[in-house]
Enzyme design. Structure first.
Site, PDB file in Angstrom:
ATOM      1  N   ARG A  53     -17.267 -16.118  40.178  1.00 49.42           N
ATOM      2  CA  ARG A  53     -16.734 -14.785  39.971  1.00 49.42           C
ATOM      3  C   ARG A  53     -17.935 -14.351  39.083  1.00 49.42           C
ATOM      4  O   ARG A  53     -18.654 -15.018  38.339  1.00 49.42           O
ATOM      5  CB  ARG A  53     -15.404 -14.767  39.174  1.00 49.42           C
ATOM      6  CG  ARG A  53     -15.679 -15.543  37.986  1.00 49.42           C
ATOM      7  CD  ARG A  53     -14.301 -15.432  37.247  1.00 49.42           C
ATOM      8  NE  ARG A  53     -14.141 -15.721  35.907  1.00 49.42           N
ATOM      9  CZ  ARG A  53     -13.240 -15.771  35.124  1.00 49.42           C
ATOM     10  NH1 ARG A  53     -12.084 -15.118  35.478  1.00 49.42           N
ATOM     11  NH2 ARG A  53     -13.371 -16.239  33.675  1.00 49.42           N
ATOM     12  N   ASP A  82     -16.054 -29.893  36.218  1.00 47.59           N
ATOM     13  CA  ASP A  82     -15.908 -29.424  34.668  1.00 47.59           C
ATOM     14  C   ASP A  82     -17.373 -29.801  34.199  1.00 47.59           C
ATOM     15  O   ASP A  82     -17.500 -30.884  34.059  1.00 47.59           O
ATOM     16  CB  ASP A  82     -14.762 -30.191  33.977  1.00 47.59           C
ATOM     17  CG  ASP A  82     -14.579 -29.700  32.616  1.00 47.59           C
ATOM     18  OD1 ASP A  82     -15.676 -29.111  32.142  1.00 47.59           O
ATOM     19  OD2 ASP A  82     -13.694 -30.124  32.156  1.00 47.59           O
ATOM     20  N   ASN A 139     -24.690 -21.212  34.917  1.00 48.42           N
ATOM     21  CA  ASN A 139     -23.950 -20.174  34.244  1.00 48.42           C
ATOM     22  C   ASN A 139     -22.755 -20.136  33.541  1.00 48.42           C
ATOM     23  O   ASN A 139     -22.306 -19.403  32.666  1.00 48.42           O
ATOM     24  CB  ASN A 139     -24.082 -19.330  35.455  1.00 48.42           C
ATOM     25  CG  ASN A 139     -23.032 -17.982  35.312  1.00 48.42           C
ATOM     26  OD1 ASN A 139     -23.299 -17.141  34.951  1.00 48.42           O
ATOM     27  ND2 ASN A 139     -21.625 -18.315  36.084  1.00 48.42           N
ATOM     28  N   TYR A 142     -20.606 -18.893  19.633  1.00 51.30           N
ATOM     29  CA  TYR A 142     -21.309 -18.572  20.952  1.00 51.30           C
ATOM     30  C   TYR A 142     -22.844 -18.269  20.755  1.00 51.30           C
ATOM     31  O   TYR A 142     -23.508 -18.757  21.460  1.00 51.30           O
ATOM     32  CB  TYR A 142     -20.652 -17.076  21.267  1.00 51.30           C
ATOM     33  CG  TYR A 142     -21.129 -16.635  22.662  1.00 51.30           C
ATOM     34  CD1 TYR A 142     -20.600 -17.116  23.824  1.00 51.30           C
ATOM     35  CD2 TYR A 142     -22.097 -15.735  22.508  1.00 51.30           C
ATOM     36  CE1 TYR A 142     -21.257 -16.878  25.114  1.00 51.30           C
ATOM     37  CE2 TYR A 142     -22.602 -15.284  23.908  1.00 51.30           C
ATOM     38  CZ  TYR A 142     -22.054 -15.624  25.059  1.00 51.30           C
ATOM     39  OH  TYR A 142     -22.582 -15.199  26.377  1.00 51.30           O
ATOM     40  N   LYS A 154     -25.895 -20.428  22.352  1.00 52.23           N
ATOM     41  CA  LYS A 154     -27.080 -19.796  23.316  1.00 52.23           C
ATOM     42  C   LYS A 154     -28.406 -19.947  22.701  1.00 52.23           C
ATOM     43  O   LYS A 154     -29.181 -19.918  23.286  1.00 52.23           O
ATOM     44  CB  LYS A 154     -26.711 -18.267  23.590  1.00 52.23           C
ATOM     45  CG  LYS A 154     -25.357 -17.976  24.233  1.00 52.23           C
ATOM     46  CD  LYS A 154     -25.367 -18.652  25.849  1.00 52.23           C
ATOM     47  CE  LYS A 154     -24.155 -18.205  26.415  1.00 52.23           C
ATOM     48  NZ  LYS A 154     -24.479 -18.809  27.964  1.00 52.23           N
TER      49      LYS A 154
HETATM   50  P1  NDP Z   1     -16.972 -15.601  33.221  1.00 51.42           P
HETATM   51  O1  NDP Z   1     -16.041 -15.906  32.143  1.00 51.42           O
HETATM   52  O2  NDP Z   1     -16.647 -14.248  34.149  1.00 51.42           O
HETATM   53  O3  NDP Z   1     -17.282 -16.436  34.308  1.00 51.42           O
HETATM   54  C1  NDP Z   1     -17.694 -17.799  33.696  1.00 51.42           C
HETATM   55  C2  NDP Z   1     -17.507 -19.040  34.713  1.00 51.42           C
HETATM   56  O4  NDP Z   1     -17.413 -20.197  34.136  1.00 51.42           O
HETATM   57  C3  NDP Z   1     -15.929 -18.899  35.162  1.00 51.42           C
HETATM   58  O5  NDP Z   1     -15.709 -18.792  36.549  1.00 51.42           O
HETATM   59  C4  NDP Z   1     -15.265 -19.964  34.598  1.00 51.42           C
HETATM   60  O6  NDP Z   1     -14.276 -20.524  35.262  1.00 51.42           O
HETATM   61  C5  NDP Z   1     -16.579 -21.106  34.445  1.00 51.42           C
HETATM   62  N1  NDP Z   1     -16.211 -22.155  33.772  1.00 51.42           N
HETATM   63  C6  NDP Z   1     -16.049 -21.945  32.409  1.00 51.42           C
HETATM   64  N2  NDP Z   1     -15.705 -23.200  31.833  1.00 51.42           N
HETATM   65  C7  NDP Z   1     -16.225 -24.104  32.837  1.00 51.42           C
HETATM   66  C8  NDP Z   1     -16.418 -25.496  32.952  1.00 51.42           C
HETATM   67  N3  NDP Z   1     -16.023 -26.461  32.063  1.00 51.42           N
HETATM   68  N4  NDP Z   1     -17.123 -26.061  34.072  1.00 51.42           N
HETATM   69  C9  NDP Z   1     -17.333 -25.308  35.052  1.00 51.42           C
HETATM   70  N5  NDP Z   1     -16.957 -23.764  35.057  1.00 51.42           N
HETATM   71  C10 NDP Z   1     -16.835 -23.499  33.870  1.00 51.42           C
HETATM   72  O7  NDP Z   1     -18.201 -15.128  32.485  1.00 51.42           O
HETATM   73  P2  NDP Z   1     -19.395 -14.080  32.828  1.00 51.42           P
HETATM   74  O8  NDP Z   1     -19.922 -13.995  34.266  1.00 51.42           O
HETATM   75  O9  NDP Z   1     -19.485 -12.945  31.977  1.00 51.42           O
HETATM   76  O10 NDP Z   1     -20.534 -15.078  32.219  1.00 51.42           O
HETATM   77  C11 NDP Z   1     -21.559 -16.115  32.814  1.00 51.42           C
HETATM   78  C12 NDP Z   1     -22.324 -16.512  31.677  1.00 51.42           C
HETATM   79  O11 NDP Z   1     -23.459 -15.318  31.327  1.00 51.42           O
HETATM   80  C13 NDP Z   1     -21.855 -17.221  30.906  1.00 51.42           C
HETATM   81  O12 NDP Z   1     -22.661 -18.509  30.283  1.00 51.42           O
HETATM   82  C14 NDP Z   1     -22.075 -16.322  29.563  1.00 51.42           C
HETATM   83  O13 NDP Z   1     -22.129 -16.723  28.190  1.00 51.42           O
HETATM   84  C15 NDP Z   1     -23.223 -15.544  29.892  1.00 51.42           C
HETATM   85  N6  NDP Z   1     -23.497 -14.232  29.509  1.00 51.42           N
HETATM   86  C16 NDP Z   1     -22.523 -13.133  29.618  1.00 51.42           C
HETATM   87  C17 NDP Z   1     -22.724 -11.907  29.019  1.00 51.42           C
HETATM   88  C18 NDP Z   1     -21.504 -10.924  29.465  1.00 51.42           C
HETATM   89  O14 NDP Z   1     -21.629  -9.948  28.574  1.00 51.42           O
HETATM   90  N7  NDP Z   1     -20.536 -11.240  30.251  1.00 51.42           N
HETATM   91  C19 NDP Z   1     -23.821 -11.614  28.185  1.00 51.42           C
HETATM   92  C20 NDP Z   1     -24.672 -12.605  28.126  1.00 51.42           C
HETATM   93  C21 NDP Z   1     -24.448 -13.820  28.750  1.00 51.42           C
HETATM   94  P3  NDP Z   1     -12.810 -20.201  34.794  1.00 51.42           P
HETATM   95  O15 NDP Z   1     -12.537 -18.765  35.282  1.00 51.42           O
HETATM   96  O16 NDP Z   1     -11.985 -21.158  35.697  1.00 51.42           O
HETATM   97  O17 NDP Z   1     -12.413 -20.318  33.530  1.00 51.42           O
END
Ligand code: NDP
Length: 256
Positions: A20, A67, A94, A161, A165
């Site tokens: 997602r 995971d 990601n 966080y 990062k």
């Molecule tokens: P989301 O929460 O929408 O997506 C993160 C995804 O990572 C989810 O699908 C989640 O699964 C999955 N996930 C969480 N824990 C695990 C795990 N242990 N193993 C495998 N998958 C896992 O986040 P974003 O799309 O917003 O963010 C994506 C990346 O971008 C992250 O690293 C975030 O820190 C970084 N980022 C985001 C920003 C933002 O403003 N959105 C800004 C800067 C960086 P599930 O849904 O099942 O928990």
């Protein structure tokens, strides 16, 4: 000559958290360039919804339940993917989580959870998939860092966080330096606020959102494809001289 460098046909790409938002946009960008894409997600339902979303656009994707905090599972997934597809060329680390908690109130478990997924998970994945890339003599890893690894965000408290990062950024440079002469490039992308589930609560919070906009020269948040296009560039040969870079994509946030 230039556009050919974006051709990822015959390449295999793995995107953690690719079901997602930013991860899904990266998966789409890589699939559009011709790569075979594997979505690695902790929740099979999220993986399945990502696969469905790509299928609706005409792209096939494989899914693997993973995971990223479990190094044994990460190693096994990397081995399985290479056994099944014969290679792995691109890894997008990601998967990540965020919470807003004042440092003095933070529970041990919350600190550990954020570091475990956001930093340890990136290392386990880079190490596991990097081993295969080193064995084949080529590969491109893109870690999703954050502008929060460069500045302390305002006004929300998120020390874990931000620290995670910043760790991702220096881990990226460390691996890049170790692997540069063995054909494996490692870069990071440092986004500003991107409109996803992670930021939705902040965007709905009148104590946060006006400050975010005020502090961003472009006065807006980003969208997932605006990160995916940079990930695609770093994944492909168009960025062949780049390794150890942290590419800031922030609407100017860190200019001030
Ligand atoms: P989301 O929460 O929408 O997506 C993160 C995804 O990572 C989810 O699908 C989640 O699964 C999955 N996930 C969480 N824990 C695990 C795990 N242990 N193993 C495998 N998958 C896992 O986040 P974003 O799309 O917003 O963010 C994506 C990346 O971008 C992250 O690293 C975030 O820190 C970084 N980022 C985001 C920003 C933002 O403003 N959105 C800004 C800067 C960086 P599930 O849904 O099942 O928990």
């Amino acid at each position: 000559m230039y556009l050919e460098q974006y051709d990822l046909k015959k390449k295999v790409a793995v995107v953690t958290g690719g079901g997602r938002n930013i991860g899904l946009a990266c998966a789409q960008a890589l699939a559009e360039a011709g790569a075979t894409v594997v979505i690695a997600e902790v929740d099979p339902a999220v993986a399945a919804s990502g696969k469905e979303a790509l299928a609706a656009l005409g792209f096939d994707a494989d899914v693997v339940q993973l995971d990223v905090t479990k190094p044994g599972d990460v190693n096994a997934a990397a081995d399985r993917i290479v056994a099944e597809f014969g290679r792995v060329d691109i890894l997008v680390c990601n998967a990540g989580i965020a919470f807003n908690t004042p440092a003095e109130e933070m529970a041990d478990e919350e600190w550990m959870k954020v570091i475990d997924i956001n930093l340890n998970g990136v290392f386990w994945c880079c190490r596991a998939f990097g081993r295969h890339m080193l064995a084949s003599g080529s590969g491109s890893i893109i870690n999703i860092g954050s502008m929060s690894g460069i500045i302390a965000n305002k006004p929300q408290p998120q020390s874990h966080y931000n620290a995670s990062k910043a760790g991702v950024h220096l881990l990226t440079k460390s691996l890049a330096a170790e692997w540069a002469d063995r054909g494996v490039r490692v870069n990071a992308v440092a986004p500003t606020y991107i409109e996803t589930a992670m930021t939705r609560r902040g965007m709905d919070n009148p104590e946060y959102f006006p400050t975010w906009l005020e502090m961003t020269p472009m006065h807006r948040v980003g969208q997932p494809p605006e990160i995916a296009s940079v990930v695609l560039f770093l994944a492909c040969d168009a960025s062949s001289l780049m390794t150890g870079s942290v590419v800031v994509v922030d609407g100017g946030y860190t200019c001030w």
